[in-house]
Design an enzyme around this catalytic site. Structure first.
Site, PDB file in Angstrom:
ATOM      1  N   GLY A 134       0.808  -1.210   0.000  1.00 30.98           N
ATOM      2  CA  GLY A 134       0.000   0.000   0.000  1.00 30.98           C
ATOM      3  C   GLY A 134       0.842   1.261   0.000  1.00 30.98           C
ATOM      4  O   GLY A 134       2.048   1.231  -0.255  1.00 30.98           O
ATOM      5  N   ASN A 135       0.223   2.377   0.313  1.00 29.80           N
ATOM      6  CA  ASN A 135       0.904   3.679   0.294  1.00 29.80           C
ATOM      7  C   ASN A 135       2.156   3.684   1.153  1.00 29.80           C
ATOM      8  O   ASN A 135       3.254   3.976   0.682  1.00 29.80           O
ATOM      9  CB  ASN A 135      -0.065   4.773   0.767  1.00 29.80           C
ATOM     10  CG  ASN A 135      -1.202   5.029  -0.193  1.00 29.80           C
ATOM     11  OD1 ASN A 135      -0.999   5.348  -1.352  1.00 29.80           O
ATOM     12  ND2 ASN A 135      -2.427   4.880   0.295  1.00 29.80           N
ATOM     13  N   GLU A 148      -0.377  -7.667  -6.904  1.00 27.33           N
ATOM     14  CA  GLU A 148       0.617  -6.691  -6.437  1.00 27.33           C
ATOM     15  C   GLU A 148       2.043  -7.218  -6.536  1.00 27.33           C
ATOM     16  O   GLU A 148       2.967  -6.480  -6.893  1.00 27.33           O
ATOM     17  CB  GLU A 148       0.307  -6.275  -4.999  1.00 27.33           C
ATOM     18  CG  GLU A 148      -0.941  -5.421  -4.867  1.00 27.33           C
ATOM     19  CD  GLU A 148      -1.231  -5.028  -3.429  1.00 27.33           C
ATOM     20  OE1 GLU A 148      -1.992  -4.065  -3.225  1.00 27.33           O
ATOM     21  OE2 GLU A 148      -0.697  -5.680  -2.502  1.00 27.33           O
ATOM     22  N   GLN A 205      -3.627  -0.045  16.086  1.00 23.28           N
ATOM     23  CA  GLN A 205      -4.960   0.040  16.662  1.00 23.28           C
ATOM     24  C   GLN A 205      -5.783  -1.167  16.222  1.00 23.28           C
ATOM     25  O   GLN A 205      -5.442  -1.869  15.280  1.00 23.28           O
ATOM     26  CB  GLN A 205      -5.653   1.326  16.217  1.00 23.28           C
ATOM     27  CG  GLN A 205      -5.377   2.520  17.097  1.00 23.28           C
ATOM     28  CD  GLN A 205      -4.121   3.245  16.680  1.00 23.28           C
ATOM     29  OE1 GLN A 205      -3.880   3.452  15.515  1.00 23.28           O
ATOM     30  NE2 GLN A 205      -3.303   3.644  17.639  1.00 23.28           N
ATOM     31  N   HIS A 214     -10.614  10.362  11.717  1.00 20.34           N
ATOM     32  CA  HIS A 214     -11.267  10.122  10.432  1.00 20.34           C
ATOM     33  C   HIS A 214     -12.794  10.015  10.513  1.00 20.34           C
ATOM     34  O   HIS A 214     -13.497  10.774   9.839  1.00 20.34           O
ATOM     35  CB  HIS A 214     -10.689   8.869   9.781  1.00 20.34           C
ATOM     36  CG  HIS A 214      -9.266   9.014   9.341  1.00 20.34           C
ATOM     37  ND1 HIS A 214      -8.457   7.942   9.049  1.00 20.34           N
ATOM     38  CD2 HIS A 214      -8.503  10.119   9.129  1.00 20.34           C
ATOM     39  CE1 HIS A 214      -7.270   8.364   8.675  1.00 20.34           C
ATOM     40  NE2 HIS A 214      -7.261   9.684   8.729  1.00 20.34           N
ATOM     41  N   ARG A 268     -11.175   3.258   3.651  1.00 21.23           N
ATOM     42  CA  ARG A 268     -10.680   2.734   4.926  1.00 21.23           C
ATOM     43  C   ARG A 268     -10.973   3.675   6.095  1.00 21.23           C
ATOM     44  O   ARG A 268     -10.928   3.244   7.253  1.00 21.23           O
ATOM     45  CB  ARG A 268      -9.178   2.473   4.848  1.00 21.23           C
ATOM     46  CG  ARG A 268      -8.308   3.703   4.691  1.00 21.23           C
ATOM     47  CD  ARG A 268      -6.836   3.352   4.675  1.00 21.23           C
ATOM     48  NE  ARG A 268      -5.987   4.517   4.534  1.00 21.23           N
ATOM     49  CZ  ARG A 268      -5.616   5.306   5.530  1.00 21.23           C
ATOM     50  NH1 ARG A 268      -6.011   5.027   6.760  1.00 21.23           N
ATOM     51  NH2 ARG A 268      -4.859   6.353   5.323  1.00 21.23           N
TER      52      ARG A 268
END
Length: 441
Positions: free
Chosen positions: A26-27, A53, A126, A225, A335
């Site tokens: 991912g990022n 990927e 988390q 978020h 997300r």
């Protein structure tokens, strides 16, 4: 003396390489892989089990990171595979910079191949990583593996071209806790060595904290978020936006109030747990957390709203929306919802329920978000909805204790047993050995 007897001088002997496996592509994995590969003495491998990927990464000549100041770094992993048996054996450090809903599957895949001496950790952790990881290693018959978790993801970044280029908006320092707790300082030293700052602008750093519960309760993405989206959507009168608003820089006072409310709920949980267990948890309120993480990247620290809006590390990040006919609409499959609600807010609520703490803002945001997501986690104030299996909560994992190491050599647990007596929740504190078993009455 070594030279006299024909042995090579110690300073000329080759130093052992540190082998680091990165799970996912991912990022943040793009940034981590490039930084690791550009650090002397580090061999980087990638376990990329999702879709195609792995093949796309293998086809790349390497990853370029565009830093906040415009400079770049470049790195290429030595090995990429969708098979954990190719990547994990022999790794000293295994990093899992993935959304929390992916942790269990990845842990189950890598657990049979992890070396007993290895350190395995999530960035961030988390959503109950400290419960998931030991269970996975126990199922695989692995003992002695050190588990760690970061309080927040150290990077704000976005992929520009998969496998080739990623933009890094900011780096930040983060607290790290371990199971067992005695490993925290050593894990932080290792992380600092393989992921050093790459410029004067960098705030990257890892500092030990004594308790995994501090990581679980950190008011990072899970506090920001969903609450920000709740504020944004409920204050907007239409379904569509003419343009995609800046998530942080354009934050309004109502959204800030929701974020502060979640933070206050977390502080209520922290206060109850500390008083019940006599364990000191290091969980700062949201404004202090942002100031610690971003330091001098904040232009105006006078209020929480100013801290968020003036933070250069947040600059240019838009909201989770997708273009549609007539404008932009919220992407409830992003997300910010799929991770931060079931494996963020719901985890917090589960701990609050065990501790007998009311969390009104968390309850409000979950109720709103689950409706928008088409999910049912909470019914009549309790985590008993049909989709609660998606949440990482102690109750779903057949654990009625909230577990952390609190001794140097042996692992003990703070066990919060929920009992009904005179219509009140009574919390008892127990010490038990490291076994993922139910507490029996």
């Amino acid at each position: 003396i070594n030279a006299e007897y024909g042995d090579p001088p110690r300073e000329n002997m080759p130093k052992p390489r540190t082998v680091v496996a990165v799970c996912g592509a991912g990022n943040s994995s793009h940034v981590i892989v490039a930084q690791l590969a550009s650090t002397p003495g580090v061999e980087v491998r990638v376990f990329a089990p999702f879709q195609d990927e792995a093949s796309r990464l293998r086809a790349s000549d390497g990853i370029e990171v565009v830093n906040p100041d415009g400079t770049t770094i470049f790195g290429k992993p030595g090995l990429v595979s969708e098979n954990p048996a190719d990547v994990i054996p022999g790794s000293d450090l295994v990093l899992i910079p993935l959304p929390s809903f992916a942790h269990e599957n990845v842990l189950d895949a890598i657990a049979p191949h992890v070396e007993p001496r290895a350190c395995v950790g999530a960035l961030p952790a988390q959503g109950g990583f400290q419960w998931k990881a030991p269970r996975a290693f126990e199922r695989a018959g692995k003992r002695g593996v050190s588990v760690f978790g970061a309080a927040c993801l150290p990077y704000n970044c976005r992929i520009l071209e998969f496998g080739r280029k990623v933009r890094l908006f900011a780096e930040k320092s983060t607290a790290v806790a371990t199971v067992p707790a005695s490993k925290a300082a050593g894990v932080c030293d290792l992380l600092c060595r393989v992921l050093p700052p790459h410029g004067h602008w960098s705030r990257l750093g890892f500092t030990p904290t004594s308790h995994m519960m501090s990581v679980t309760l950190t008011p990072s993405n899970q506090a920001i978020h969903p609450a920000r989206m709740f504020g944004m959507v409920t204050q907007h009168q239409a379904e569509l936006w003419d343009e995609n608003p800046l998530f942080y820089e354009g934050i309004d006072g109502f959204s800030v109030a929701q974020i502060r409310g979640v933070s206050e709920d977390i502080q209520a949980i922290v206060g109850r747990l500390c008083s019940a267990t006599r364990i000191e948890l290091e969980v700062p309120p949201i404004r202090e957390f942002i100031q610690q993480a971003y330091s001098d990247q904040i232009g105006d620290g006078s209020t929480l709203q100013a801290c968020i809006a003036s933070n250069s590390g947040f600059a240019g990040i838009h909201s989770p929306m997708i273009p549609t006919v007539g404008g932009f609409k919220v992407d409830y499959s992003n997300r910010y919802f799929t991770e931060d609600v079931p494996n963020g807010l719901c985890t917090l609520k589960s701990i609050a329920d065990l501790a007998g703490v009311r969390v009104p803002t968390i309850d409000k945001v979950i109720a709103w978000a689950q409706t928008k997501m088409g999910k049912e986690y909470v019914v009549d104030g309790s985590l008993v909805g049909v989709d609660v299996h998606e949440c990482c909560i102690p109750q779903r994992l057949s654990l009625i204790h909230i577990s952390e190491p609190t001794r140097l050599l042996s692992i003990s647990y703070a066990v919060f047993c929920l009992k009904k007596k005179k219509k009140q929740h009574i919390i008892k504190h127990y010490r038990v050995d490291y076994k993922m078993t139910k507490y029996k009455k």
